[in-house]
Design an enzyme around this catalytic site. Structure first.
Site, PDB file in Angstrom:
ATOM      1  N   HIS A  82     -14.464   2.665  16.418  1.00 53.73           N
ATOM      2  CA  HIS A  82     -14.252   4.107  16.293  1.00 53.73           C
ATOM      3  C   HIS A  82     -13.449   4.409  15.025  1.00 53.73           C
ATOM      4  O   HIS A  82     -12.472   3.723  14.740  1.00 53.73           O
ATOM      5  CB  HIS A  82     -13.510   4.599  17.546  1.00 53.73           C
ATOM      6  CG  HIS A  82     -13.563   6.073  17.733  1.00 53.73           C
ATOM      7  ND1 HIS A  82     -12.878   6.942  16.949  1.00 53.73           N
ATOM      8  CD2 HIS A  82     -14.250   6.833  18.615  1.00 53.73           C
ATOM      9  CE1 HIS A  82     -13.118   8.183  17.340  1.00 53.73           C
ATOM     10  NE2 HIS A  82     -13.964   8.137  18.356  1.00 53.73           N
ATOM     11  N   GLY A 163       5.753  15.074   5.892  1.00 54.74           N
ATOM     12  CA  GLY A 163       6.007  13.678   5.534  1.00 54.74           C
ATOM     13  C   GLY A 163       5.759  13.282   4.096  1.00 54.74           C
ATOM     14  O   GLY A 163       5.969  12.115   3.741  1.00 54.74           O
ATOM     15  N   LYS A 166       2.764  10.038   1.500  1.00 54.06           N
ATOM     16  CA  LYS A 166       2.780   8.611   1.893  1.00 54.06           C
ATOM     17  C   LYS A 166       2.300   8.497   3.343  1.00 54.06           C
ATOM     18  O   LYS A 166       2.187   9.502   4.054  1.00 54.06           O
ATOM     19  CB  LYS A 166       4.182   8.032   1.745  1.00 54.06           C
ATOM     20  CG  LYS A 166       5.233   8.738   2.601  1.00 54.06           C
ATOM     21  CD  LYS A 166       6.583   8.052   2.469  1.00 54.06           C
ATOM     22  CE  LYS A 166       7.716   8.865   3.100  1.00 54.06           C
ATOM     23  NZ  LYS A 166       7.482   9.428   4.430  1.00 54.06           N
ATOM     24  N   ILE A 167       2.013   7.271   3.743  1.00 55.71           N
ATOM     25  CA  ILE A 167       1.689   7.037   5.156  1.00 55.71           C
ATOM     26  C   ILE A 167       2.739   6.095   5.736  1.00 55.71           C
ATOM     27  O   ILE A 167       3.534   5.501   5.007  1.00 55.71           O
ATOM     28  CB  ILE A 167       0.269   6.443   5.345  1.00 55.71           C
ATOM     29  CG1 ILE A 167       0.167   5.043   4.721  1.00 55.71           C
ATOM     30  CG2 ILE A 167      -0.800   7.385   4.780  1.00 55.71           C
ATOM     31  CD1 ILE A 167      -1.080   4.290   5.141  1.00 55.71           C
ATOM     32  N   HIS A 168       2.778   5.996   7.045  1.00 58.39           N
ATOM     33  CA  HIS A 168       3.669   5.036   7.707  1.00 58.39           C
ATOM     34  C   HIS A 168       3.058   3.649   7.509  1.00 58.39           C
ATOM     35  O   HIS A 168       1.855   3.480   7.722  1.00 58.39           O
ATOM     36  CB  HIS A 168       3.763   5.392   9.199  1.00 58.39           C
ATOM     37  CG  HIS A 168       4.773   4.585   9.952  1.00 58.39           C
ATOM     38  ND1 HIS A 168       4.572   3.255  10.270  1.00 58.39           N
ATOM     39  CD2 HIS A 168       5.993   4.908  10.461  1.00 58.39           C
ATOM     40  CE1 HIS A 168       5.621   2.811  10.950  1.00 58.39           C
ATOM     41  NE2 HIS A 168       6.505   3.808  11.075  1.00 58.39           N
ATOM     42  N   THR A 170       2.848   0.872   9.085  1.00 56.28           N
ATOM     43  CA  THR A 170       2.082   0.228  10.173  1.00 56.28           C
ATOM     44  C   THR A 170       1.394   1.247  11.092  1.00 56.28           C
ATOM     45  O   THR A 170       0.392   0.920  11.712  1.00 56.28           O
ATOM     46  CB  THR A 170       3.006  -0.649  11.060  1.00 56.28           C
ATOM     47  OG1 THR A 170       4.097   0.161  11.529  1.00 56.28           O
ATOM     48  CG2 THR A 170       3.530  -1.845  10.280  1.00 56.28           C
TER      49      THR A 170
END
Lengths: 298, 298
Positions: A82, A163, A166-168, A170
């Site tokens: 998915h 935020g 950027k991404i987290h 993990t």
């Protein structure tokens, strides 16, 4: 429960039952929150949870579960069929009773803000909560999936709503928003020719000129030797189930095929079917307040 | 509320709002009891109350209200158009959710026993609680009304189920029992000739060869210049609304008249209409557990 909101969070873990248990734990035994269902799919490696609750307790429980998912799920190691972009992939809030869409939107924004502050998780607001038209559609928001998100959020058009760019590392990024209840409604045709189902799907769906709140494709039910117009009704209060059903009968006639039945997949609000019954019986001046369960829930 | 029973007590007071207030007082603000509606009719001199609740609290509240009605209402001075035999005239219990008919019958008998002991009020058990077939039908039980009851209860066939061969001097006698939810369903025809409505009512109603759980008469809607088949559906789980509706259309065709609409009067359980929608859409393998409100109420 006086005000009722539904929430259907999708988590990117469908193989480790212990992790799933820890993630859904905040939804159990909470005053004002009811866990209706959760189902994990190993191929998708994903768990879909169905909750209802009063706005505030529901919000708190969802925030808590998203924190656990952020800890438990490492998207750098995730694989599954998915499409997905985050440990908590998508969190839709759906107004059910005594709640307006505006309140559901507000609720989604509160959750988005809170999880960003608590877990440093970036958020896209989507559907009715979207801050721009190109962010409404989840498929477009999620396009590229987890692996491409670090780059995608650098683009002007795809800076997260919470935020920054950027991404987290993990947990990736999550879509949070409000939408109407969705009804999965499929209509079966007495032919094995997928072309008829595809053509009729085109006639009824919004994308190609049909009803505004109807998405549809043709699919084959090979074991039964028939085909199906498989639909998502995205706002049954505006595009009624009976209306699309009757139109499919009319279109099918053109090809000399017949409607032989239908399917409703998963949950739906009673009003979608009561509205249908009221149409077919030609009931005058009907009010949902005449429905006993509506009154009991008030 | 896990188990839900509906109760629709009818009290023989519809003119003095203060008395009515005192009678319905036990239904207010009680844990496990919900007063959905009450309406007084001056011509009938009668108040019909609609309650839902969990069996035990509902029972206690009904017993309390029946005590107040016994004190407040003097049947020797009562006049009104509606047939009546007691201060509390009739008390039906209706299983709604997670309650069997047997449990509703048991509940009706507990109430009957308690009010007889507490207030010396004699009781006929009726409908599904009846102790003999000739006591099922309320009209037969009540025949003769308050004025003839003292004599009627002397007959072998009409000794009360609780309280011996006498009535309460001022509160008369009460019918208590369990029954299925009743749906008041009227179908309109595009003619002003009452004969057609009467003939079709005869075709569909149990009394004259029609459906087992359908009572019906023809009535005129003079202001609209049309007639109506006016029905009480006494068990929609066995005689479905759509079935009688479709049959009325078929019978009307015979007389060259058309069905032009319908009415549902008062409250009905959602299942009566959901069952109707599922029929018209030809939904395969549908379960009431797919209805969100059903799950919320669980």
């Amino acid at each position: 429960m006086n005000k009722i909101v539904q929430c259907v969070p999708n988590f990117s873990e469908g193989r480790d039952p212990k992790k799933v248990d820890r993630i859904v734990e905040p939804f159990r035994g909470k005053q004002g929150v009811k866990l209706l269902d959760y189902s994990s799919d190993e191929d998708h490696n994903r768990t879909v949870v169905t909750l209802v609750g009063e706005p505030d307790p529901l919000k708190e429980a969802v925030i808590e579960a998203m924190g656990i998912a952020t800890e438990e799920i490492d998207m750098t190691k995730h694989e599954g069929q998915h499409p997905r972009m985050g440990a908590t992939d998508v969190v839709p809030f759906i107004p059910i009773k005594n709640v307006t869409m505006d309140e559901a939107i507000e609720l989604s924004k509160e959750v988005a803000k809170a999880v960003n502050e608590k877990y440093d998780l970036p958020i896209f607001l989507y559907e009715k909560s979207a801050t721009a038209p190109h962010r409404q559609n989840l498929a477009k928001v999620r396009k590229g999936q987890f692996e491409a998100m670090e780059e995608k959020v650098q683009e002007e058009d795809w800076e997260p709503d919470f935020g920054g760019k950027k991404i987290h590392p993990t947990a990736g990024i999550t879509a949070v928003g409000a939408r109407m209840p969705l009804v999965a409604f499929n209509v079966n045709l007495d032919t094995d020719d997928i072309d008829f189902a595809n053509q009729i799907a085109k006639n009824v769906r919004h994308l190609s000129g049909g009803f505004r709140y109807c998405k549809g494709i043709g699919i084959e039910l090979k074991d039964r030797g028939i085909v199906q117009v498989s639909m998502n009704m995205t706002d049954f209060t505006k595009t009624a189930l009976y209306r699309v059903f009757e139109l499919i009968k009319i279109e099918a006639k053109r090809y000399g095929v017949n409607v032989v039945g239908s399917e409703i997949i998963g949950l739906l609000p009673m009003e979608a079917l009561i509205d249908t019954a009221v149409y077919y019986l030609g009931v005058e001046d009907f009010s949902m307040d005449q429905v006993l369960e509506q009154r009991i829930m008030e």
